[in-house]
Design a protein around this motif. Structure first.
Motif, PDB file in Angstrom:
ATOM      1  N   VAL A   1       0.860  -1.179   0.000  1.00 27.74           N
ATOM      2  CA  VAL A   1       0.000   0.000   0.000  1.00 27.74           C
ATOM      3  C   VAL A   1       0.900   1.235   0.000  1.00 27.74           C
ATOM      4  N   VAL A   2       0.841   1.996  -1.096  1.00 25.96           N
ATOM      5  CA  VAL A   2       1.726   3.156  -1.228  1.00 25.96           C
ATOM      6  C   VAL A   2       0.980   4.476  -1.022  1.00 25.96           C
ATOM      7  N   ALA A   3      -0.343   4.433  -0.938  1.00 25.13           N
ATOM      8  CA  ALA A   3      -1.132   5.635  -0.671  1.00 25.13           C
ATOM      9  C   ALA A   3      -2.486   5.212  -0.126  1.00 25.13           C
ATOM     10  N   VAL A   4      -3.007   5.996   0.821  1.00 27.21           N
ATOM     11  CA  VAL A   4      -4.267   5.688   1.490  1.00 27.21           C
ATOM     12  C   VAL A   4      -5.198   6.892   1.402  1.00 27.21           C
ATOM     13  N   HIS A   5      -6.468   6.637   1.072  1.00 29.28           N
ATOM     14  CA  HIS A   5      -7.498   7.676   1.028  1.00 29.28           C
ATOM     15  C   HIS A   5      -8.576   7.314   2.048  1.00 29.28           C
ATOM     16  N   ILE A   6      -8.877   8.221   2.975  1.00 28.79           N
ATOM     17  CA  ILE A   6      -9.895   7.984   4.001  1.00 28.79           C
ATOM     18  C   ILE A   6     -10.802   9.207   4.083  1.00 28.79           C
ATOM     19  N   ALA A   7     -12.112   8.992   3.982  1.00 28.68           N
ATOM     20  CA  ALA A   7     -13.057  10.090   4.185  1.00 28.68           C
ATOM     21  C   ALA A   7     -12.907  10.614   5.607  1.00 28.68           C
ATOM     22  N   ARG A   8     -12.810  11.926   5.764  1.00 28.38           N
ATOM     23  CA  ARG A   8     -12.504  12.511   7.064  1.00 28.38           C
ATOM     24  C   ARG A   8     -13.564  12.210   8.121  1.00 28.38           C
ATOM     25  N   HIS A   9     -14.820  11.999   7.714  1.00 28.06           N
ATOM     26  CA  HIS A   9     -15.852  11.743   8.716  1.00 28.06           C
ATOM     27  C   HIS A   9     -15.664  10.401   9.422  1.00 28.06           C
ATOM     28  N   LEU A  10     -14.788   9.554   8.875  1.00 28.19           N
ATOM     29  CA  LEU A  10     -14.511   8.261   9.510  1.00 28.19           C
ATOM     30  C   LEU A  10     -13.381   8.350  10.533  1.00 28.19           C
ATOM     31  N   LEU A  11     -12.763   9.496  10.646  1.00 28.55           N
ATOM     32  CA  LEU A  11     -11.682   9.686  11.622  1.00 28.55           C
ATOM     33  C   LEU A  11     -12.249  10.422  12.834  1.00 28.55           C
ATOM     34  N   LYS A  12     -12.489   9.692  13.915  1.00 31.48           N
ATOM     35  CA  LYS A  12     -13.041  10.262  15.142  1.00 31.48           C
ATOM     36  C   LYS A  12     -11.900  10.513  16.121  1.00 31.48           C
ATOM     37  N   ASP A  13     -11.604  11.795  16.346  1.00 33.96           N
ATOM     38  CA  ASP A  13     -10.445  12.174  17.166  1.00 33.96           C
ATOM     39  C   ASP A  13      -9.167  11.541  16.627  1.00 33.96           C
ATOM     40  N   GLY A  14      -9.104  11.440  15.309  1.00 30.76           N
ATOM     41  CA  GLY A  14      -7.916  10.901  14.662  1.00 30.76           C
ATOM     42  C   GLY A  14      -7.860   9.396  14.575  1.00 30.76           C
ATOM     43  N   ILE A  15      -8.872   8.705  15.099  1.00 32.31           N
ATOM     44  CA  ILE A  15      -8.892   7.232  15.082  1.00 32.31           C
ATOM     45  C   ILE A  15      -9.944   6.760  14.095  1.00 32.31           C
ATOM     46  N   TYR A  16      -9.560   5.860  13.217  1.00 34.51           N
ATOM     47  CA  TYR A  16     -10.485   5.352  12.200  1.00 34.51           C
ATOM     48  C   TYR A  16     -11.610   4.553  12.851  1.00 34.51           C
ATOM     49  N   ASP A  17     -12.839   4.892  12.502  1.00 31.16           N
ATOM     50  CA  ASP A  17     -14.031   4.250  13.055  1.00 31.16           C
ATOM     51  C   ASP A  17     -14.487   3.164  12.079  1.00 31.16           C
ATOM     52  N   THR A  18     -14.109   1.933  12.359  1.00 35.05           N
ATOM     53  CA  THR A  18     -14.393   0.822  11.458  1.00 35.05           C
ATOM     54  C   THR A  18     -15.884   0.678  11.190  1.00 35.05           C
ATOM     55  N   ALA A  19     -16.693   0.686  12.242  1.00 37.42           N
ATOM     56  CA  ALA A  19     -18.119   0.439  12.089  1.00 37.42           C
ATOM     57  C   ALA A  19     -18.817   1.552  11.314  1.00 37.42           C
ATOM     58  N   ALA A  20     -18.366   2.783  11.489  1.00 42.91           N
ATOM     59  CA  ALA A  20     -19.021   3.914  10.831  1.00 42.91           C
ATOM     60  C   ALA A  20     -18.943   3.824   9.314  1.00 42.91           C
ATOM     61  N   ALA A  21     -17.963   3.107   8.800  1.00 43.77           N
ATOM     62  CA  ALA A  21     -17.822   2.944   7.354  1.00 43.77           C
ATOM     63  C   ALA A  21     -18.815   1.941   6.789  1.00 43.77           C
ATOM     64  N   GLU A  22     -19.484   1.172   7.656  1.00 43.28           N
ATOM     65  CA  GLU A  22     -20.447   0.143   7.261  1.00 43.28           C
ATOM     66  C   GLU A  22     -19.862  -0.872   6.271  1.00 43.28           C
ATOM     67  N   PRO A  23     -18.685  -1.425   6.592  1.00 44.50           N
ATOM     68  CA  PRO A  23     -18.111  -2.407   5.663  1.00 44.50           C
ATOM     69  C   PRO A  23     -18.970  -3.658   5.584  1.00 44.50           C
ATOM     70  N   ILE A  24     -19.012  -4.255   4.402  1.00 49.83           N
ATOM     71  CA  ILE A  24     -19.687  -5.545   4.251  1.00 49.83           C
ATOM     72  C   ILE A  24     -18.642  -6.634   4.104  1.00 49.83           C
ATOM     73  N   LEU A  25     -19.005  -7.821   4.551  1.00 55.83           N
ATOM     74  CA  LEU A  25     -18.094  -8.955   4.608  1.00 55.83           C
ATOM     75  C   LEU A  25     -18.752 -10.143   3.927  1.00 55.83           C
ATOM     76  N   ARG A  26     -17.948 -10.974   3.305  1.00 58.17           N
ATOM     77  CA  ARG A  26     -18.474 -12.145   2.589  1.00 58.17           C
ATOM     78  C   ARG A  26     -18.590 -13.319   3.535  1.00 58.17           C
ATOM     79  N   GLY A  27     -19.734 -13.957   3.514  1.00 58.97           N
ATOM     80  CA  GLY A  27     -19.950 -15.165   4.296  1.00 58.97           C
ATOM     81  C   GLY A  27     -19.811 -16.389   3.415  1.00 58.97           C
ATOM     82  N   GLY A  28     -20.607 -17.412   3.690  1.00 58.85           N
ATOM     83  CA  GLY A  28     -20.552 -18.626   2.896  1.00 58.85           C
ATOM     84  C   GLY A  28     -21.777 -18.751   2.014  1.00 58.85           C
TER      85      GLY A  28
END
Length: 206
Positions: free
Chosen positions: A159-186
């Motif tokens: 990874v040579v560059a990272v882009h993060i929407a600023r609203h996902l950084l809460k006090d400078g810490i990335y908020d995993t849940a706020a991004a609403e990531p989806i995950l693959r099941g079976g």
């Protein structure tokens, strides 16, 4: 006790309606990979065999089961972008996995727009809140325990560059849940959405 265990050897078949392997190793993050070939033709495709493999430098990887356009493109250019698949983008992500030819632009197929990367030439998904620009470090064809090659390739990239929407950084810490990531099941269609209700904290022993 052992009568309550379903046992099988994968080489002999699982004996079930659907292979449970993907469901057991899951839910898994989705490798939503944008790439382009040497002529600049774009490709966007999701991969369920994906994860992070190293911290410094950050290295991520995904596996192409079969020779697909993403693999061909990355071999030509040495670059790709990982785009975070989120709940609002789930339908678009699903559209991008349609079996189409290399001349079809999945960005257009899925109704998505491109955003220029900063370090590499491959564009990002403009609608996603997070993306990683990557340069290939290794492409490894997988093999069985007996060294027989199988038609699957592990693509690793730094990874040579990272882009993060600023609203996902809460006090400078990335908020995993706020991004609403989806995950693959079976199974053929199972996905999971990660939300704040799934969070619990556990610090490492001192």
């Amino acid at each position: 006790m052992h009568d309550d265990i379903h046992f099988y050897e994968p080489s002999q078949g699982h004996g079930l309606p659907h292979d449970p392997f993907n469901a057991i190793v899951g839910p898994r993050p989705i490798g939503w990979i944008s790439s382009q070939d040497a002529q600049g033709r774009l490709n966007l495709a999701p991969y369920s065999f994906f994860n992070a493999f190293n911290y410094i430098p950050p290295i991520i990887g995904f596996c192409s089961v079969g020779r697909k356009d993403s693999l061909n493109n990355i071999e030509q250019t040495g670059e790709f972008v990982w785009n975070l698949a989120t709940r609002p983008l789930a339908e678009a992500m699903n559209q991008s996995c349609a079996m189409v030819g290399p001349d079809v632009n999945e960005f257009e197929l899925a109704g998505l727009t491109t955003a220029p990367s900063r370090v590499i030439s491959v564009p990002r998904v403009a609608e996603t809140p997070v993306s990683f620009e990557c340069k290939v470090t290794q492409i490894i064809q997988l093999q069985r325990a007996n060294k027989e090659l199988v038609p699957s390739w592990l693509i690793l990239g730094e990874v040579v560059a990272v882009h993060i929407a600023r609203h996902l950084l809460k006090d400078g810490i990335y908020d995993t849940a706020a991004a609403e990531p989806i995950l693959r099941g079976g199974g053929p269609a199972d996905y999971f959405q990660l939300g704040p209700e799934a969070l619990f904290k556990m610090h490492r022993p001192r």
